[in-house]
Design a protein around this motif. Structure first.
Motif, PDB file in Angstrom:
ATOM      1  N   TYR A 104     -58.054   9.195 -14.359  1.00  0.00           N
ATOM      2  CA  TYR A 104     -59.488   8.912 -14.411  1.00  0.00           C
ATOM      3  C   TYR A 104     -59.903   8.343 -13.052  1.00  0.00           C
ATOM      4  O   TYR A 104     -59.509   7.250 -12.678  1.00  0.00           O
ATOM      5  CB  TYR A 104     -59.797   7.912 -15.526  1.00  0.00           C
ATOM      6  N   LYS A 105     -60.713   9.121 -12.330  1.00  0.00           N
ATOM      7  CA  LYS A 105     -61.089   8.738 -10.970  1.00  0.00           C
ATOM      8  C   LYS A 105     -62.560   8.367 -10.842  1.00  0.00           C
ATOM      9  O   LYS A 105     -62.998   7.951  -9.777  1.00  0.00           O
ATOM     10  CB  LYS A 105     -60.774   9.896 -10.010  1.00  0.00           C
ATOM     11  N   CYS A 106     -63.317   8.534 -11.919  1.00  0.00           N
ATOM     12  CA  CYS A 106     -64.751   8.243 -11.816  1.00  0.00           C
ATOM     13  C   CYS A 106     -65.036   6.793 -12.174  1.00  0.00           C
ATOM     14  O   CYS A 106     -64.305   6.164 -12.928  1.00  0.00           O
ATOM     15  CB  CYS A 106     -65.556   9.183 -12.715  1.00  0.00           C
ATOM     16  N   ARG A 107     -66.106   6.269 -11.619  1.00  0.00           N
ATOM     17  CA  ARG A 107     -66.482   4.880 -11.869  1.00  0.00           C
ATOM     18  C   ARG A 107     -67.092   4.726 -13.251  1.00  0.00           C
ATOM     19  O   ARG A 107     -66.825   3.764 -13.962  1.00  0.00           O
ATOM     20  CB  ARG A 107     -67.483   4.412 -10.791  1.00  0.00           C
ATOM     21  N   ASN A 108     -67.926   5.685 -13.621  1.00  0.00           N
ATOM     22  CA  ASN A 108     -68.590   5.583 -14.915  1.00  0.00           C
ATOM     23  C   ASN A 108     -68.593   6.945 -15.584  1.00  0.00           C
ATOM     24  O   ASN A 108     -69.066   7.912 -15.005  1.00  0.00           O
ATOM     25  CB  ASN A 108     -70.018   5.080 -14.750  1.00  0.00           C
ATOM     26  N   GLY A 109     -68.080   7.026 -16.805  1.00  0.00           N
ATOM     27  CA  GLY A 109     -67.931   8.310 -17.478  1.00  0.00           C
ATOM     28  C   GLY A 109     -68.895   8.554 -18.611  1.00  0.00           C
ATOM     29  O   GLY A 109     -68.570   9.271 -19.546  1.00  0.00           O
ATOM     30  N   LEU A 110     -70.084   7.967 -18.565  1.00  0.00           N
ATOM     31  CA  LEU A 110     -71.064   8.173 -19.622  1.00  0.00           C
ATOM     32  C   LEU A 110     -71.924   9.393 -19.261  1.00  0.00           C
ATOM     33  O   LEU A 110     -72.570   9.418 -18.219  1.00  0.00           O
ATOM     34  CB  LEU A 110     -71.944   6.930 -19.773  1.00  0.00           C
ATOM     35  N   VAL A 111     -71.915  10.399 -20.147  1.00  0.00           N
ATOM     36  CA  VAL A 111     -72.613  11.650 -19.861  1.00  0.00           C
ATOM     37  C   VAL A 111     -73.554  12.019 -20.998  1.00  0.00           C
ATOM     38  O   VAL A 111     -73.475  11.460 -22.100  1.00  0.00           O
ATOM     39  CB  VAL A 111     -71.610  12.809 -19.654  1.00  0.00           C
ATOM     40  N   VAL A 112     -74.438  12.973 -20.716  1.00  0.00           N
ATOM     41  CA  VAL A 112     -75.317  13.520 -21.748  1.00  0.00           C
ATOM     42  C   VAL A 112     -74.596  14.687 -22.397  1.00  0.00           C
ATOM     43  O   VAL A 112     -74.330  15.701 -21.752  1.00  0.00           O
ATOM     44  CB  VAL A 112     -76.653  13.985 -21.146  1.00  0.00           C
ATOM     45  N   ALA A 113     -74.252  14.550 -23.674  1.00  0.00           N
ATOM     46  CA  ALA A 113     -73.475  15.579 -24.355  1.00  0.00           C
ATOM     47  C   ALA A 113     -73.566  15.397 -25.855  1.00  0.00           C
ATOM     48  O   ALA A 113     -74.170  14.437 -26.353  1.00  0.00           O
ATOM     49  CB  ALA A 113     -72.014  15.521 -23.899  1.00  0.00           C
ATOM     50  N   ASN A 114     -72.968  16.332 -26.572  1.00  0.00           N
ATOM     51  CA  ASN A 114     -72.725  16.149 -27.996  1.00  0.00           C
ATOM     52  C   ASN A 114     -71.234  15.866 -28.146  1.00  0.00           C
ATOM     53  O   ASN A 114     -70.407  16.642 -27.647  1.00  0.00           O
ATOM     54  CB  ASN A 114     -73.111  17.406 -28.782  1.00  0.00           C
ATOM     55  N   ARG A 115     -70.903  14.784 -28.790  1.00  0.00           N
ATOM     56  CA  ARG A 115     -69.503  14.336 -28.844  1.00  0.00           C
ATOM     57  C   ARG A 115     -68.576  15.405 -29.432  1.00  0.00           C
ATOM     58  O   ARG A 115     -67.513  15.686 -28.890  1.00  0.00           O
ATOM     59  CB  ARG A 115     -69.408  13.046 -29.658  1.00  0.00           C
ATOM     60  N   ASP A 116     -68.975  16.002 -30.559  1.00  0.00           N
ATOM     61  CA  ASP A 116     -68.123  17.005 -31.207  1.00  0.00           C
ATOM     62  C   ASP A 116     -67.924  18.236 -30.324  1.00  0.00           C
ATOM     63  O   ASP A 116     -66.812  18.770 -30.224  1.00  0.00           O
ATOM     64  CB  ASP A 116     -68.729  17.431 -32.549  1.00  0.00           C
ATOM     65  N   LEU A 117     -69.001  18.692 -29.698  1.00  0.00           N
ATOM     66  CA  LEU A 117     -68.897  19.878 -28.850  1.00  0.00           C
ATOM     67  C   LEU A 117     -68.057  19.587 -27.605  1.00  0.00           C
ATOM     68  O   LEU A 117     -67.249  20.425 -27.183  1.00  0.00           O
ATOM     69  CB  LEU A 117     -70.285  20.367 -28.446  1.00  0.00           C
ATOM     70  N   LEU A 118     -68.237  18.393 -27.021  1.00  0.00           N
ATOM     71  CA  LEU A 118     -67.452  18.033 -25.847  1.00  0.00           C
ATOM     72  C   LEU A 118     -65.971  17.940 -26.201  1.00  0.00           C
ATOM     73  O   LEU A 118     -65.109  18.394 -25.439  1.00  0.00           O
ATOM     74  CB  LEU A 118     -67.938  16.717 -25.257  1.00  0.00           C
ATOM     75  N   PHE A 119     -65.666  17.359 -27.362  1.00  0.00           N
ATOM     76  CA  PHE A 119     -64.276  17.296 -27.821  1.00  0.00           C
ATOM     77  C   PHE A 119     -63.684  18.706 -27.869  1.00  0.00           C
ATOM     78  O   PHE A 119     -62.565  18.947 -27.404  1.00  0.00           O
ATOM     79  CB  PHE A 119     -64.202  16.645 -29.203  1.00  0.00           C
ATOM     80  N   SER A 120     -64.434  19.660 -28.427  1.00  0.00           N
ATOM     81  CA  SER A 120     -63.941  21.032 -28.549  1.00  0.00           C
ATOM     82  C   SER A 120     -63.729  21.691 -27.195  1.00  0.00           C
ATOM     83  O   SER A 120     -62.773  22.456 -27.015  1.00  0.00           O
ATOM     84  CB  SER A 120     -64.915  21.866 -29.390  1.00  0.00           C
ATOM     85  N   VAL A 121     -64.615  21.418 -26.243  1.00  0.00           N
ATOM     86  CA  VAL A 121     -64.464  22.001 -24.902  1.00  0.00           C
ATOM     87  C   VAL A 121     -63.169  21.519 -24.257  1.00  0.00           C
ATOM     88  O   VAL A 121     -62.355  22.314 -23.786  1.00  0.00           O
ATOM     89  CB  VAL A 121     -65.670  21.641 -24.008  1.00  0.00           C
ATOM     90  N   VAL A 122     -62.970  20.200 -24.249  1.00  0.00           N
ATOM     91  CA  VAL A 122     -61.763  19.637 -23.643  1.00  0.00           C
ATOM     92  C   VAL A 122     -60.521  20.086 -24.415  1.00  0.00           C
ATOM     93  O   VAL A 122     -59.497  20.439 -23.825  1.00  0.00           O
ATOM     94  CB  VAL A 122     -61.837  18.093 -23.590  1.00  0.00           C
ATOM     95  N   TYR A 123     -60.616  20.100 -25.734  1.00  0.00           N
ATOM     96  CA  TYR A 123     -59.497  20.518 -26.586  1.00  0.00           C
ATOM     97  C   TYR A 123     -59.070  21.946 -26.256  1.00  0.00           C
ATOM     98  O   TYR A 123     -57.877  22.231 -26.086  1.00  0.00           O
ATOM     99  CB  TYR A 123     -59.915  20.412 -28.053  1.00  0.00           C
TER     100      TYR A 123
END
Length: 232
Positions: free
Chosen positions: A102-121
């Motif tokens: 984790y290299k970023c200072r702040n990881g808060l983004v505009v997203a849908n949690r379930d959809l983002l989980f699926s993308v990374v998964y």
């Protein structure tokens, strides 16, 4: 024609969900087995659960047009940690290693949690398929201007130019077989690109001599300054 093909995939996915759930329950019902039998049962459960998750992702695609997935501030690190916990056993079983940074200072983004989980998964699952035994996959979360970027690097066969060009465009029209990556329908990449597009996120791929990096870039949340959500 492409929409008809995609609809056909969604119908097939719906029909498959029942048998997959039954297979999982049957595997869980076995008992009194020796060590090898227990290993086989565990693998049956894991394979069926991964398939059910992918079927659920496909059924979600039909609901995207209805706008039912709300966008909100989401902590990228929390989502990535959940995905790595869920798939860590698969890396172990395949004799692979996963390195997370984790290299970023702040990881808060505009997203849908379930959809983002699926993308990374799906990106991470893709890496387990193509990394060789004893090799290492890497996930890096970093800042790129006004976005937070999640990179997942594998050391498998190089990605075909056709798929690479589609990923550069920002989405994949339909699941496509991936040359030099046997057994892949590109289904996970198809799902990831559809969900990312819904979230106004950018996806892409980088071809290396010894593998491929897939990434998604998400807009930072304006609420980021109100939270102490540091990536590292």
């Amino acid at each position: 024609m492409e929409n008809v093909e995609v609809d056909g995939i969604l119908v097939a996915a719906h029909e498959l969900k029942g048998p997959l759930a039954t297979l999982r329950q049957l595997a869980l019902s076995f008992d009194g087995m020796d060590t090898e039998g227990e290993r086989i049962r565990e693998e049956m459960v894991n394979v069926s659960e991964r398939a059910i998750r992918q079927v659920n992702d496909l059924t979600k695609m039909r609901r995207l047009e209805d706008g039912l997935f709300e966008m909100e501030p989401v902590a990228v690190r929390t989502v990535c940690d959940e995905v790595t916990r869920e798939l860590s056993y698969l890396f172990r079983e395949n004799g692979q290693k996963l390195k997370v940074r984790y290299k970023c200072r702040n990881g808060l983004v505009v997203a849908n949690r379930d959809l983002l989980f699926s993308v990374v998964y799906n990106f991470l699952l893709n890496a387990t398929h193509y990394a060789e035994e004893g090799s290492e996959a890497e996930m890096v979360v970093s800042e790129v201007k006004d976005r937070v970027r999640v990179d997942i690097r594998d050391y498998g066969p190089v990605l075909s130019k056709d798929i690479w060009k589609e990923m550069r465009r920002g989405w994949i029209e339909k699941p496509t077989s991936i040359a030099m990556r046997p057994g892949s329908s590109g289904l996970g990449l198809f799902i990831a690109s559809k969900f990312s597009r819904y979230m106004n996120a950018k996806v892409g791929a980088i071809r290396h001599r010894d593998g491929t990096s897939f990434y998604v870039e998400l807009l930072k949340s304006k609420q980021a300054s109100l939270f102490d959500d540091f990536c590292g």
